[in-house]
Every structure is written in C-alpha cells, then in structure tokens.
Design a protein around this motif. Structure first.
Motif, PDB file in Angstrom:
ATOM      1  N   VAL A  35     -17.598   0.333  31.443  1.00 59.77           N
ATOM      2  CA  VAL A  35     -17.285   1.251  30.617  1.00 59.77           C
ATOM      3  C   VAL A  35     -18.506   1.254  29.344  1.00 59.77           C
ATOM      4  O   VAL A  35     -19.050   0.151  29.399  1.00 59.77           O
ATOM      5  N   MET A  36     -18.736   2.376  28.944  1.00 56.43           N
ATOM      6  CA  MET A  36     -19.735   1.946  27.585  1.00 56.43           C
ATOM      7  C   MET A  36     -18.936   2.167  26.339  1.00 56.43           C
ATOM      8  O   MET A  36     -17.965   2.951  26.243  1.00 56.43           O
ATOM      9  N   GLN A  37     -19.280   1.038  25.677  1.00 56.31           N
ATOM     10  CA  GLN A  37     -18.491   0.899  24.389  1.00 56.31           C
ATOM     11  C   GLN A  37     -19.612   1.691  23.278  1.00 56.31           C
ATOM     12  O   GLN A  37     -20.720   0.987  23.094  1.00 56.31           O
ATOM     13  N   MET A  38     -18.927   2.701  22.704  1.00 53.24           N
ATOM     14  CA  MET A  38     -19.828   3.225  21.683  1.00 53.24           C
ATOM     15  C   MET A  38     -20.053   2.525  20.110  1.00 53.24           C
ATOM     16  O   MET A  38     -19.200   1.624  19.901  1.00 53.24           O
ATOM     17  N   HIS A  39     -21.618   2.320  20.064  1.00 52.60           N
ATOM     18  CA  HIS A  39     -22.025   1.538  18.757  1.00 52.60           C
ATOM     19  C   HIS A  39     -21.189   2.098  17.548  1.00 52.60           C
ATOM     20  O   HIS A  39     -21.126   3.442  17.295  1.00 52.60           O
ATOM     21  N   GLY A  40     -20.606   1.456  16.706  1.00 52.50           N
ATOM     22  CA  GLY A  40     -19.995   1.553  15.453  1.00 52.50           C
ATOM     23  C   GLY A  40     -18.425   2.044  15.546  1.00 52.50           C
ATOM     24  O   GLY A  40     -17.692   2.155  14.619  1.00 52.50           O
ATOM     25  N   ASP A  41     -18.040   2.037  16.765  1.00 51.47           N
ATOM     26  CA  ASP A  41     -16.575   2.375  16.835  1.00 51.47           C
ATOM     27  C   ASP A  41     -16.223   1.694  18.222  1.00 51.47           C
ATOM     28  O   ASP A  41     -16.231   2.172  19.593  1.00 51.47           O
ATOM     29  N   VAL A  42     -15.753   0.579  18.240  1.00 43.75           N
ATOM     30  CA  VAL A  42     -15.366  -0.251  19.295  1.00 43.75           C
ATOM     31  C   VAL A  42     -14.101   0.402  20.074  1.00 43.75           C
ATOM     32  O   VAL A  42     -13.933  -0.115  21.452  1.00 43.75           O
ATOM     33  N   SER A  43     -13.207   1.094  19.561  1.00 44.70           N
ATOM     34  CA  SER A  43     -12.114   1.654  20.317  1.00 44.70           C
ATOM     35  C   SER A  43     -12.656   2.793  21.290  1.00 44.70           C
ATOM     36  O   SER A  43     -11.719   3.574  21.960  1.00 44.70           O
ATOM     37  N   ASP A  44     -14.046   3.486  20.995  1.00 39.76           N
ATOM     38  CA  ASP A  44     -14.410   4.482  21.753  1.00 39.76           C
ATOM     39  C   ASP A  44     -15.068   4.027  22.922  1.00 39.76           C
ATOM     40  O   ASP A  44     -16.124   3.674  23.025  1.00 39.76           O
ATOM     41  N   LEU A  45     -14.334   3.785  24.159  1.00 39.80           N
ATOM     42  CA  LEU A  45     -14.911   3.750  25.323  1.00 39.80           C
ATOM     43  C   LEU A  45     -14.838   4.817  26.451  1.00 39.80           C
ATOM     44  O   LEU A  45     -14.037   5.918  26.349  1.00 39.80           O
ATOM     45  N   ARG A  46     -16.071   5.067  27.091  1.00 43.43           N
ATOM     46  CA  ARG A  46     -16.438   6.110  27.768  1.00 43.43           C
ATOM     47  C   ARG A  46     -16.711   5.739  29.140  1.00 43.43           C
ATOM     48  O   ARG A  46     -17.323   4.537  29.376  1.00 43.43           O
ATOM     49  N   PRO A  47     -16.479   6.427  30.213  1.00 47.74           N
ATOM     50  CA  PRO A  47     -16.768   6.152  31.429  1.00 47.74           C
ATOM     51  C   PRO A  47     -18.458   6.065  31.553  1.00 47.74           C
ATOM     52  O   PRO A  47     -19.060   6.810  30.882  1.00 47.74           O
ATOM     53  N   LEU A  48     -19.188   5.522  32.652  1.00 48.91           N
ATOM     54  CA  LEU A  48     -20.344   5.450  32.688  1.00 48.91           C
ATOM     55  C   LEU A  48     -21.017   6.943  33.161  1.00 48.91           C
ATOM     56  O   LEU A  48     -19.979   7.391  34.019  1.00 48.91           O
ATOM     57  N   PRO A  49     -22.015   7.485  33.037  1.00 47.43           N
ATOM     58  CA  PRO A  49     -22.368   8.740  33.473  1.00 47.43           C
ATOM     59  C   PRO A  49     -22.717   8.890  34.927  1.00 47.43           C
ATOM     60  O   PRO A  49     -23.131   7.715  35.404  1.00 47.43           O
TER      61      PRO A  49
END
Length: 63
Positions: A35-49
């Motif tokens: 998963v991608m972990q967004m910079h600045g918000d470690v709780s914001d995990l997103r699937p890979l495009p």
C-alpha cells in the motif's frame, strides 16, 4: 469507511502520468499487500494505482 475517518475519497481507475501523490518512502504492507502511505498522515493508506492497459516505459525527466 474513509469518510468516517476524515480521509480523502479514493479514485478508482488506471493511473495516468498526470497523477502524482506525495507518499512516504516506506515499504508498507497490510495483510501481505503493498500500500501507499501518504506523506504527513501515517493513517492514510491507499492501494497502489492500477497500471494502464498499455504500459509504456518513459525516460526520467531532469528538473
């Protein structure tokens, strides 16, 4: 679920060269999936495009 946690809505579909995300440079996996972990918000995990149907190699561009 993301709305309940005040996270941005995910866009489903293939990634394009214009799409850009500021991600943390970490190898993050959830249940064995990358998963991608967004910079600045470690709780914001997103699937890979998902890659586009025609995958093309492009040389890196110098700034």
């Amino acid at each position: 679920m993301r709305d309940a946690n005040s996270l941005t809505t995910l866009q489903r579909g293939p990634a394009t060269p214009e799409d850009g995300y500021l991600i943390a440079a970490v190898d993050k996996r959830v249940d064995g999936c990358s998963v991608m972990q967004m910079h600045g918000d470690v709780s914001d995990l997103r699937p890979l495009p998902e890659p586009a149907e025609e995958t093309l190699l492009r040389p890196a561009e110098a700034e």
